[in-house]
Design a protein around this motif. Sequence first.
Motif, PDB file in Angstrom:
ATOM      1  N   SER A   1     107.771  -2.760 116.060  1.00  0.00           N
ATOM      2  CA  SER A   1     108.331  -1.427 115.815  1.00  0.00           C
ATOM      3  C   SER A   1     109.154  -1.389 114.540  1.00  0.00           C
ATOM      4  O   SER A   1     109.123  -0.403 113.796  1.00  0.00           O
ATOM      5  CB  SER A   1     109.192  -1.008 117.011  1.00  0.00           C
ATOM      6  OG  SER A   1     108.416  -0.895 118.176  1.00  0.00           O
ATOM      7  N   ILE A   2     109.888  -2.456 114.269  1.00  0.00           N
ATOM      8  CA  ILE A   2     110.704  -2.504 113.053  1.00  0.00           C
ATOM      9  C   ILE A   2     109.819  -2.499 111.807  1.00  0.00           C
ATOM     10  O   ILE A   2     110.065  -1.754 110.849  1.00  0.00           O
ATOM     11  CB  ILE A   2     111.617  -3.741 113.074  1.00  0.00           C
ATOM     12  CG1 ILE A   2     112.638  -3.628 114.216  1.00  0.00           C
ATOM     13  CG2 ILE A   2     112.338  -3.913 111.735  1.00  0.00           C
ATOM     14  CD1 ILE A   2     113.471  -4.865 114.440  1.00  0.00           C
ATOM     15  N   PHE A   3     108.784  -3.328 111.812  1.00  0.00           N
ATOM     16  CA  PHE A   3     107.874  -3.382 110.664  1.00  0.00           C
ATOM     17  C   PHE A   3     107.140  -2.055 110.468  1.00  0.00           C
ATOM     18  O   PHE A   3     107.014  -1.563 109.343  1.00  0.00           O
ATOM     19  CB  PHE A   3     106.854  -4.507 110.846  1.00  0.00           C
ATOM     20  CG  PHE A   3     107.394  -5.864 110.498  1.00  0.00           C
ATOM     21  CD1 PHE A   3     107.755  -6.174 109.195  1.00  0.00           C
ATOM     22  CD2 PHE A   3     107.532  -6.847 111.468  1.00  0.00           C
ATOM     23  CE1 PHE A   3     108.252  -7.428 108.862  1.00  0.00           C
ATOM     24  CE2 PHE A   3     108.028  -8.099 111.151  1.00  0.00           C
ATOM     25  CZ  PHE A   3     108.389  -8.394 109.852  1.00  0.00           C
ATOM     26  N   ILE A   4     106.663  -1.474 111.557  1.00  0.00           N
ATOM     27  CA  ILE A   4     105.894  -0.232 111.440  1.00  0.00           C
ATOM     28  C   ILE A   4     106.797   0.919 111.021  1.00  0.00           C
ATOM     29  O   ILE A   4     106.421   1.747 110.181  1.00  0.00           O
ATOM     30  CB  ILE A   4     105.188   0.075 112.780  1.00  0.00           C
ATOM     31  CG1 ILE A   4     104.082  -0.955 113.032  1.00  0.00           C
ATOM     32  CG2 ILE A   4     104.591   1.480 112.767  1.00  0.00           C
ATOM     33  CD1 ILE A   4     103.406  -0.827 114.380  1.00  0.00           C
ATOM     34  N   GLY A   5     108.011   1.001 111.583  1.00  0.00           N
ATOM     35  CA  GLY A   5     108.938   2.048 111.167  1.00  0.00           C
ATOM     36  C   GLY A   5     109.280   1.961 109.691  1.00  0.00           C
ATOM     37  O   GLY A   5     109.332   2.982 108.994  1.00  0.00           O
ATOM     38  N   GLY A   6     109.472   0.751 109.192  1.00  0.00           N
ATOM     39  CA  GLY A   6     109.739   0.576 107.764  1.00  0.00           C
ATOM     40  C   GLY A   6     108.538   0.889 106.897  1.00  0.00           C
ATOM     41  O   GLY A   6     108.685   1.358 105.754  1.00  0.00           O
ATOM     42  N   SER A   7     107.336   0.659 107.427  1.00  0.00           N
ATOM     43  CA  SER A   7     106.128   0.901 106.631  1.00  0.00           C
ATOM     44  C   SER A   7     105.964   2.380 106.307  1.00  0.00           C
ATOM     45  O   SER A   7     105.471   2.732 105.235  1.00  0.00           O
ATOM     46  CB  SER A   7     104.895   0.390 107.377  1.00  0.00           C
ATOM     47  OG  SER A   7     104.567   1.232 108.470  1.00  0.00           O
ATOM     48  N   PHE A   8     106.369   3.267 107.225  1.00  0.00           N
ATOM     49  CA  PHE A   8     106.289   4.700 106.946  1.00  0.00           C
ATOM     50  C   PHE A   8     107.123   5.059 105.723  1.00  0.00           C
ATOM     51  O   PHE A   8     106.708   5.876 104.891  1.00  0.00           O
ATOM     52  CB  PHE A   8     106.781   5.504 108.154  1.00  0.00           C
ATOM     53  CG  PHE A   8     105.814   5.556 109.300  1.00  0.00           C
ATOM     54  CD1 PHE A   8     104.692   6.362 109.232  1.00  0.00           C
ATOM     55  CD2 PHE A   8     106.015   4.815 110.442  1.00  0.00           C
ATOM     56  CE1 PHE A   8     103.793   6.426 110.286  1.00  0.00           C
ATOM     57  CE2 PHE A   8     105.130   4.868 111.501  1.00  0.00           C
ATOM     58  CZ  PHE A   8     104.020   5.670 111.425  1.00  0.00           C
ATOM     59  N   ILE A   9     108.281   4.449 105.610  1.00  0.00           N
ATOM     60  CA  ILE A   9     109.174   4.759 104.491  1.00  0.00           C
ATOM     61  C   ILE A   9     108.582   4.266 103.175  1.00  0.00           C
ATOM     62  O   ILE A   9     108.571   4.981 102.175  1.00  0.00           O
ATOM     63  CB  ILE A   9     110.559   4.128 104.720  1.00  0.00           C
ATOM     64  CG1 ILE A   9     111.096   4.504 106.101  1.00  0.00           C
ATOM     65  CG2 ILE A   9     111.522   4.547 103.630  1.00  0.00           C
ATOM     66  CD1 ILE A   9     111.188   5.985 106.349  1.00  0.00           C
ATOM     67  N   LEU A  10     108.075   3.045 103.170  1.00  0.00           N
ATOM     68  CA  LEU A  10     107.493   2.490 101.951  1.00  0.00           C
ATOM     69  C   LEU A  10     106.272   3.298 101.501  1.00  0.00           C
ATOM     70  O   LEU A  10     106.109   3.592 100.306  1.00  0.00           O
ATOM     71  CB  LEU A  10     107.107   1.028 102.183  1.00  0.00           C
ATOM     72  CG  LEU A  10     108.278   0.055 102.375  1.00  0.00           C
ATOM     73  CD1 LEU A  10     107.763  -1.311 102.810  1.00  0.00           C
ATOM     74  CD2 LEU A  10     109.081  -0.073 101.085  1.00  0.00           C
ATOM     75  N   LYS A  11     105.435   3.653 102.450  1.00  0.00           N
ATOM     76  CA  LYS A  11     104.250   4.440 102.094  1.00  0.00           C
ATOM     77  C   LYS A  11     104.645   5.810 101.550  1.00  0.00           C
ATOM     78  O   LYS A  11     104.075   6.284 100.560  1.00  0.00           O
ATOM     79  CB  LYS A  11     103.349   4.615 103.318  1.00  0.00           C
ATOM     80  CG  LYS A  11     102.535   3.389 103.684  1.00  0.00           C
ATOM     81  CD  LYS A  11     101.601   3.733 104.830  1.00  0.00           C
ATOM     82  CE  LYS A  11     100.682   2.568 105.144  1.00  0.00           C
ATOM     83  NZ  LYS A  11      99.729   2.916 106.213  1.00  0.00           N
ATOM     84  N   LYS A  12     105.604   6.442 102.196  1.00  0.00           N
ATOM     85  CA  LYS A  12     106.035   7.761 101.747  1.00  0.00           C
ATOM     86  C   LYS A  12     106.637   7.690 100.352  1.00  0.00           C
ATOM     87  O   LYS A  12     106.385   8.570  99.501  1.00  0.00           O
ATOM     88  CB  LYS A  12     107.066   8.324 102.739  1.00  0.00           C
ATOM     89  CG  LYS A  12     107.528   9.724 102.427  1.00  0.00           C
ATOM     90  CD  LYS A  12     106.439  10.749 102.684  1.00  0.00           C
ATOM     91  CE  LYS A  12     106.956  12.166 102.502  1.00  0.00           C
ATOM     92  NZ  LYS A  12     105.930  13.175 102.805  1.00  0.00           N
ATOM     93  N   LYS A  13     107.437   6.657 100.086  1.00  0.00           N
ATOM     94  CA  LYS A  13     108.008   6.484  98.746  1.00  0.00           C
ATOM     95  C   LYS A  13     106.902   6.345  97.701  1.00  0.00           C
ATOM     96  O   LYS A  13     106.977   6.937  96.613  1.00  0.00           O
ATOM     97  CB  LYS A  13     108.902   5.242  98.722  1.00  0.00           C
ATOM     98  CG  LYS A  13     110.188   5.370  99.523  1.00  0.00           C
ATOM     99  CD  LYS A  13     111.264   6.134  98.780  1.00  0.00           C
ATOM    100  CE  LYS A  13     111.873   5.306  97.686  1.00  0.00           C
ATOM    101  NZ  LYS A  13     112.998   6.026  97.023  1.00  0.00           N
ATOM    102  N   GLY A  14     105.882   5.566  98.025  1.00  0.00           N
ATOM    103  CA  GLY A  14     104.760   5.409  97.105  1.00  0.00           C
ATOM    104  C   GLY A  14     104.021   6.709  96.861  1.00  0.00           C
ATOM    105  O   GLY A  14     103.667   7.048  95.726  1.00  0.00           O
ATOM    106  N   LEU A  15     103.785   7.475  97.918  1.00  0.00           N
ATOM    107  CA  LEU A  15     103.082   8.747  97.780  1.00  0.00           C
ATOM    108  C   LEU A  15     103.908   9.755  96.980  1.00  0.00           C
ATOM    109  O   LEU A  15     103.352  10.540  96.203  1.00  0.00           O
ATOM    110  CB  LEU A  15     102.759   9.307  99.167  1.00  0.00           C
ATOM    111  CG  LEU A  15     101.734   8.493  99.988  1.00  0.00           C
ATOM    112  CD1 LEU A  15     101.638   9.032 101.405  1.00  0.00           C
ATOM    113  CD2 LEU A  15     100.367   8.506  99.322  1.00  0.00           C
ATOM    114  N   LEU A  16     105.222   9.741  97.158  1.00  0.00           N
ATOM    115  CA  LEU A  16     106.083  10.644  96.382  1.00  0.00           C
ATOM    116  C   LEU A  16     106.085  10.281  94.905  1.00  0.00           C
ATOM    117  O   LEU A  16     106.112  11.159  94.040  1.00  0.00           O
ATOM    118  CB  LEU A  16     107.509  10.607  96.940  1.00  0.00           C
ATOM    119  CG  LEU A  16     107.720  11.255  98.312  1.00  0.00           C
ATOM    120  CD1 LEU A  16     109.141  11.016  98.801  1.00  0.00           C
ATOM    121  CD2 LEU A  16     107.426  12.746  98.248  1.00  0.00           C
TER     122      LEU A  16
END
Length: 368
Positions: free
Chosen positions: A21-36
């Motif tokens: 859960s920790i890894f997956i929750g953090g992955s959303f943030i990293l992906k969103k930062k990249g998309l932005l």
Amino acid sequence: MGQDRGKYDFYIGLGLAISSSIFIGGSFILKKKGLLRLARKGSMRAGQGGHAYLKEWLWWAGLLSMGAGEAANFAAYAFAPATLVTPLGALSVLVSAVLSSYFLTERLNLHGKLGCLLSILGSTTMVIHAPQEEEISSLEEMAVKLVDPGFVIFATLVIIVALIFIFMVGPRYGQTNILVYITICSVIGALSVSCVKGLGIAIKEAIAGKSVVTNPLAWILLLGLVACVSTQINYLNKALDIFNTSLVTPIYYVFFTTSVLTCSAILFKEWEHMGADDVIGTLSGFFTIIVGIFLLHAFKDISVSLATLAVSMRKEERAFPAANGMASHSTYELLRNESTEDMEDRETGLPFDSVSRRNGAMNSLLDH
């Protein structure tokens, strides 16, 4: 020894599920930062069908983080039942919501924080009352489960719903309705968990020295897992690119958990041996999670915090006494004026009609 081994496996599965859960929750943030970052550069966005994110290192970091989380999740399913592992995915909602408020400047108000807390409490309740899945120790037993008429019907319906959403609903409403892409990810996710569970059994057999490579079911499960996960990643990217991360994560959790619990109940017959208290506890925990998700979603645009709530309460406390004081003062002045005018009438001896007109005006004032 067998009982101790079962407890050992339980805690291994629990630890892997939490780390997942920790890894997956953090992955959303990293992906969103990249998309932005890509959006600021003017590249075609993923929500419009672009794939420029493949050149963005932040997106790849998010993908690796999600891969690590999925690997931990994969291993957790091999050690613990799906009804223990899946509800703990609520922790990824908490991680993603908290991190998005810090790194993506996405507001998490008081309702959102309460929603996160309720999601955790609901998940804990579900874990406590989790049903015991039917024991499957070999791929042969898994094959029997997969051809069960109930599961065949369920899998067929899942595939039909996914195809309808991909080719008919998605092109029309995917850009405006947050549920479209999330529904695709969720229903496909139910099948991916089944593939993961089967591959976990295959890995256990391989460790025990049994020949798994020659078993066609192992390859079918592997190919099915690759197809399901790639579809989930594609449509989850679109949802993240278009909609707010703190909304995508919790809604995806509710839909995905519902699909997995339904699939797991049909495939492994988990609910047949549950007592009434466990059934009520499991459903209560799940509905508690849904309420938490609702708080995260429904009040996202309302700026509410403990500080603003305290200020609002103080303003109301000041307003009520002030209003009461003004009403009392106005009544006193009105009565005093009326008394003064009556005395003046008696002193000056005004005609009766003038007094009547003035009293009528006073009555009108009192009526207002």
